[in-house]
Design a protein around this motif. Structure first.
Motif, PDB file in Angstrom:
ATOM      1  N   TYR A   1       0.656  -1.038  -0.124  1.00  0.00           N
ATOM      2  CA  TYR A   1       0.021   0.137   0.053  1.00  0.00           C
ATOM      3  C   TYR A   1       0.670   1.284   0.083  1.00  0.00           C
ATOM      4  N   TYR A   2       1.874   1.397   1.065  1.00  0.00           N
ATOM      5  CA  TYR A   2       2.725   2.199   0.884  1.00  0.00           C
ATOM      6  C   TYR A   2       3.640   2.637  -0.258  1.00  0.00           C
ATOM      7  N   LYS A   3       3.803   1.799  -1.005  1.00  0.00           N
ATOM      8  CA  LYS A   3       4.458   1.743  -2.078  1.00  0.00           C
ATOM      9  C   LYS A   3       3.614   2.265  -3.292  1.00  0.00           C
ATOM     10  N   TRP A   4       2.494   1.873  -3.286  1.00  0.00           N
ATOM     11  CA  TRP A   4       1.548   2.344  -4.346  1.00  0.00           C
ATOM     12  C   TRP A   4       1.202   3.783  -3.851  1.00  0.00           C
ATOM     13  N   ARG A   5       0.918   4.239  -2.652  1.00  0.00           N
ATOM     14  CA  ARG A   5       0.817   5.571  -2.329  1.00  0.00           C
ATOM     15  C   ARG A   5       1.974   6.456  -2.612  1.00  0.00           C
ATOM     16  N   GLY A   6       3.261   6.071  -2.426  1.00  0.00           N
ATOM     17  CA  GLY A   6       4.487   6.814  -2.745  1.00  0.00           C
ATOM     18  C   GLY A   6       4.306   7.367  -4.266  1.00  0.00           C
ATOM     19  N   HIS A   7       3.992   6.026  -5.034  1.00  0.00           N
ATOM     20  CA  HIS A   7       4.062   6.236  -6.649  1.00  0.00           C
ATOM     21  C   HIS A   7       2.862   7.348  -6.900  1.00  0.00           C
ATOM     22  N   PHE A   8       1.632   7.013  -6.203  1.00  0.00           N
ATOM     23  CA  PHE A   8       0.392   7.937  -6.499  1.00  0.00           C
ATOM     24  C   PHE A   8       0.946   9.468  -6.243  1.00  0.00           C
ATOM     25  N   LEU A   9       1.412   9.690  -5.249  1.00  0.00           N
ATOM     26  CA  LEU A   9       1.669  10.982  -4.778  1.00  0.00           C
ATOM     27  C   LEU A   9       2.820  11.848  -5.816  1.00  0.00           C
ATOM     28  N   GLU A  10       3.840  10.862  -6.097  1.00  0.00           N
ATOM     29  CA  GLU A  10       4.891  11.317  -6.939  1.00  0.00           C
ATOM     30  C   GLU A  10       4.413  11.574  -8.377  1.00  0.00           C
ATOM     31  N   HIS A  11       3.383  10.834  -8.864  1.00  0.00           N
ATOM     32  CA  HIS A  11       2.837  11.161 -10.269  1.00  0.00           C
ATOM     33  C   HIS A  11       1.480  11.932 -10.621  1.00  0.00           C
ATOM     34  N   CYS A  12       0.823  12.160  -9.279  1.00  0.00           N
ATOM     35  CA  CYS A  12      -0.535  12.585  -9.333  1.00  0.00           C
ATOM     36  C   CYS A  12      -0.630  13.940 -10.179  1.00  0.00           C
ATOM     37  N   HIS A  13       0.389  14.799 -10.231  1.00  0.00           N
ATOM     38  CA  HIS A  13       0.073  16.151 -11.021  1.00  0.00           C
ATOM     39  C   HIS A  13       0.249  15.960 -12.657  1.00  0.00           C
ATOM     40  N   THR A  14       0.549  14.497 -13.050  1.00  0.00           N
ATOM     41  CA  THR A  14       0.294  14.177 -14.527  1.00  0.00           C
ATOM     42  C   THR A  14      -1.031  14.328 -14.773  1.00  0.00           C
ATOM     43  N   VAL A  15      -2.043  14.153 -14.272  1.00  0.00           N
ATOM     44  CA  VAL A  15      -3.359  14.140 -14.245  1.00  0.00           C
ATOM     45  C   VAL A  15      -3.712  15.439 -15.059  1.00  0.00           C
ATOM     46  N   PHE A  16      -3.194  16.486 -14.506  1.00  0.00           N
ATOM     47  CA  PHE A  16      -3.502  17.972 -15.096  1.00  0.00           C
ATOM     48  C   PHE A  16      -2.625  18.320 -16.207  1.00  0.00           C
TER      49      PHE A  16
END
Length: 89
Positions: free
Chosen positions: A37-52
């Motif tokens: 979960y924490y690995k996914w969360r880190g990846h999510f937070l690192e790349h979430c800006h790409t949505v915009f």
């Protein structure tokens, strides 16, 4: 056996945790290791800006048609040049 998680499910689980869900309880519910979960969360937070970000624009059909016509003319001109340079027997 290793489970395959699709991107939508991963995002749902990560968002659930980010919205205040108890990570340990959530991991038990989804049969998921907290470390994963924490690995996914880190990846999510690192790349979430790409949505915009805007994806690169694909060429329109009219642009492709115009380029195709230009290339056809060029091939025709080059063919004429080659034929004019050779003598016909």
């Amino acid at each position: 056996m290793r489970r395959k998680w699709d991107a939508k499910t991963k995002a749902k689980i990560v968002l659930e945790g980010l919205m205040g869900g108890c990570v340990n309880e959530m991991c038990r519910t989804y049969d998921l290791r907290p470390g994963q979960y924490y690995k996914w969360r880190g990846h999510f937070l690192e790349h979430c800006h790409t949505v915009f970000e805007r994806p690169p624009m694909a060429p329109s059909e009219s642009d492709l048609a115009a380029e195709n016509e230009k290339l056809k003319r060029l091939v025709g001109e080059l063919t004429l040049e080659l034929n004019n340079g050779k003598s016909i027997l």
